[in-house]
Scaffold this motif. Structure first.
Motif, PDB file in Angstrom:
ATOM      1  N   ASP A   1      -9.672 -15.355 -53.663  1.00  0.00           N
ATOM      2  CA  ASP A   1     -10.338 -15.899 -52.487  1.00  0.00           C
ATOM      3  C   ASP A   1     -11.523 -16.731 -52.958  1.00  0.00           C
ATOM      4  O   ASP A   1     -12.534 -16.192 -53.406  1.00  0.00           O
ATOM      5  CB  ASP A   1     -10.799 -14.773 -51.558  1.00  0.00           C
ATOM      6  N   VAL A   2     -11.360 -18.048 -52.897  1.00  0.00           N
ATOM      7  CA  VAL A   2     -12.397 -18.968 -53.349  1.00  0.00           C
ATOM      8  C   VAL A   2     -13.182 -19.400 -52.114  1.00  0.00           C
ATOM      9  O   VAL A   2     -12.731 -20.244 -51.337  1.00  0.00           O
ATOM     10  CB  VAL A   2     -11.786 -20.193 -54.066  1.00  0.00           C
ATOM     11  N   ARG A   3     -14.353 -18.809 -51.935  1.00  0.00           N
ATOM     12  CA  ARG A   3     -15.110 -19.014 -50.707  1.00  0.00           C
ATOM     13  C   ARG A   3     -16.141 -20.125 -50.874  1.00  0.00           C
ATOM     14  O   ARG A   3     -16.910 -20.152 -51.832  1.00  0.00           O
ATOM     15  CB  ARG A   3     -15.813 -17.721 -50.296  1.00  0.00           C
ATOM     16  N   PHE A   4     -16.137 -21.032 -49.902  1.00  0.00           N
ATOM     17  CA  PHE A   4     -17.091 -22.136 -49.912  1.00  0.00           C
ATOM     18  C   PHE A   4     -18.281 -21.883 -49.001  1.00  0.00           C
ATOM     19  O   PHE A   4     -19.378 -22.369 -49.246  1.00  0.00           O
ATOM     20  CB  PHE A   4     -16.387 -23.432 -49.499  1.00  0.00           C
TER      21      PHE A   4
ATOM     22  N   PHE B   1     -15.057 -20.588 -44.449  1.00  0.00           N
ATOM     23  CA  PHE B   1     -13.902 -21.251 -45.060  1.00  0.00           C
ATOM     24  C   PHE B   1     -13.710 -20.814 -46.504  1.00  0.00           C
ATOM     25  O   PHE B   1     -14.662 -20.713 -47.281  1.00  0.00           O
ATOM     26  CB  PHE B   1     -14.090 -22.771 -45.019  1.00  0.00           C
ATOM     27  N   SER B   2     -12.441 -20.575 -46.851  1.00  0.00           N
ATOM     28  CA  SER B   2     -12.090 -20.248 -48.233  1.00  0.00           C
ATOM     29  C   SER B   2     -10.670 -20.727 -48.515  1.00  0.00           C
ATOM     30  O   SER B   2      -9.891 -21.020 -47.602  1.00  0.00           O
ATOM     31  CB  SER B   2     -12.197 -18.745 -48.496  1.00  0.00           C
ATOM     32  N   VAL B   3     -10.337 -20.807 -49.791  1.00  0.00           N
ATOM     33  CA  VAL B   3      -8.986 -21.136 -50.235  1.00  0.00           C
ATOM     34  C   VAL B   3      -8.432 -19.920 -50.961  1.00  0.00           C
ATOM     35  O   VAL B   3      -9.099 -19.346 -51.824  1.00  0.00           O
ATOM     36  CB  VAL B   3      -8.976 -22.369 -51.154  1.00  0.00           C
ATOM     37  N   GLN B   4      -7.210 -19.510 -50.589  1.00  0.00           N
ATOM     38  CA  GLN B   4      -6.607 -18.292 -51.152  1.00  0.00           C
ATOM     39  C   GLN B   4      -5.294 -18.603 -51.868  1.00  0.00           C
ATOM     40  O   GLN B   4      -4.241 -18.688 -51.230  1.00  0.00           O
ATOM     41  CB  GLN B   4      -6.347 -17.261 -50.051  1.00  0.00           C
ATOM     42  N   PRO B   5      -5.323 -18.764 -53.181  1.00  0.00           N
ATOM     43  CA  PRO B   5      -4.066 -18.789 -53.941  1.00  0.00           C
ATOM     44  C   PRO B   5      -3.588 -17.362 -54.161  1.00  0.00           C
ATOM     45  O   PRO B   5      -4.385 -16.409 -54.113  1.00  0.00           O
ATOM     46  CB  PRO B   5      -4.467 -19.452 -55.254  1.00  0.00           C
TER      47      PRO B   5
ATOM     48  N   PHE C   1      -5.292 -22.111 -46.831  1.00  0.00           N
ATOM     49  CA  PHE C   1      -6.620 -22.554 -46.442  1.00  0.00           C
ATOM     50  C   PHE C   1      -7.057 -21.702 -45.250  1.00  0.00           C
ATOM     51  O   PHE C   1      -6.465 -21.794 -44.172  1.00  0.00           O
ATOM     52  CB  PHE C   1      -6.597 -24.042 -46.098  1.00  0.00           C
ATOM     53  N   GLN C   2      -8.053 -20.854 -45.466  1.00  0.00           N
ATOM     54  CA  GLN C   2      -8.388 -19.793 -44.527  1.00  0.00           C
ATOM     55  C   GLN C   2      -9.711 -20.049 -43.795  1.00  0.00           C
ATOM     56  O   GLN C   2     -10.683 -20.501 -44.399  1.00  0.00           O
ATOM     57  CB  GLN C   2      -8.485 -18.457 -45.265  1.00  0.00           C
ATOM     58  N   PHE C   3      -9.708 -19.712 -42.515  1.00  0.00           N
ATOM     59  CA  PHE C   3     -10.914 -19.752 -41.691  1.00  0.00           C
ATOM     60  C   PHE C   3     -11.143 -18.353 -41.132  1.00  0.00           C
ATOM     61  O   PHE C   3     -10.191 -17.685 -40.721  1.00  0.00           O
ATOM     62  CB  PHE C   3     -10.753 -20.764 -40.553  1.00  0.00           C
ATOM     63  N   ARG C   4     -12.397 -17.912 -41.106  1.00  0.00           N
ATOM     64  CA  ARG C   4     -12.668 -16.584 -40.584  1.00  0.00           C
ATOM     65  C   ARG C   4     -13.885 -16.600 -39.673  1.00  0.00           C
ATOM     66  O   ARG C   4     -14.795 -17.417 -39.831  1.00  0.00           O
ATOM     67  CB  ARG C   4     -12.845 -15.561 -41.702  1.00  0.00           C
TER      68      ARG C   4
END
Length: 196
Positions: free
Chosen positions: A59-62, A66-70, A97-100
């Motif tokens: 989980d690469v959180r910006f 928003f984060s990107v999850q490979p 591409f995740q939004f929480r």
């Protein structure tokens, strides 16, 4: 497939320089899958079959939203044809591409993105319908498609996720627009992030 992997590596390198935090986790659960089958221009009904979905994610959180999850999963897809179940074990690599959004004691999340997958074993593929079996002599091992997911993440790092996957690739080795096989699946998993 190689271009997809190269794109992931490049994206990961760019993200690594701008991300605020990188977390890792694992998840596992139930996969319900089927195939969209087209034979001589007509849709053929195939039933769903259960399987295991398990893997690890990053989980690469910006920021907080928003984060990107490979991820890398073992995903048992398949179908049921006239009561005969066939399981197709895939190694699957999604990039979501995740939004929480904060809610109660955690966060709701939703997102989606592409996936690439490789069939680990094609020896047990069979069709009860003889006409389909004669048309399909081999199944392509590579698959690509898109995932859409949503779920809830607790503050304690545990989460639950529902995911729908739709394959874009025609897996019929002799396929065309009139004869096609495409994966479709729905999964329900439980997971845990090592840190938040």
């Amino acid at each position: 497939m190689r271009c997809f992997l190269l794109a992931i590596i490049m994206i990961a390198g760019i993200m690594g320089t701008k991300a605020q935090r990188v977390n890792f986790g694992a998840e596992a659960g139930l996969s319900l899958s089927s195939m969209a089958i087209r034979h001589q221009g007509e849709q053929v009904k195939a039933g769903m079959t259960p399987g295991l979905k398990a893997g690890v994610i990053g989980d690469v959180r910006f920021n907080d939203m928003f984060s990107v999850q490979p991820g890398l999963y073992f995903n048992q897809k398949g179908y049921t044809d006239n009561g005969i179940k066939t399981t197709l074990p895939y190694a699957e690599l999604p990039v979501n591409f995740q939004f929480r959004f904060p809610a109660w004691h955690g966060h709701f999340f939703t997102g989606g993105g592409p996936y690439a997958a490789y069939l680990l074993n094609d020896k047990n593929i069979a069709f009860e319908n003889q006409h389909i079996e004669n048309t399909i002599s081999n199944v392509k091992p590579f698959d690509m498609g898109i995932n859409i997911n949503g779920g809830y993440l607790l503050r304690g790092s545990a989460f639950i996720r529902a995911n729908a996957g739709f394959g874009f690739m025609n897996l019929n080795g002799n396929g065309n627009t009139e004869n096609a096989l495409r994966n479709c699946s729905l999964s329900f998993t439980l997971g845990y992030m090592l840190s938040q």
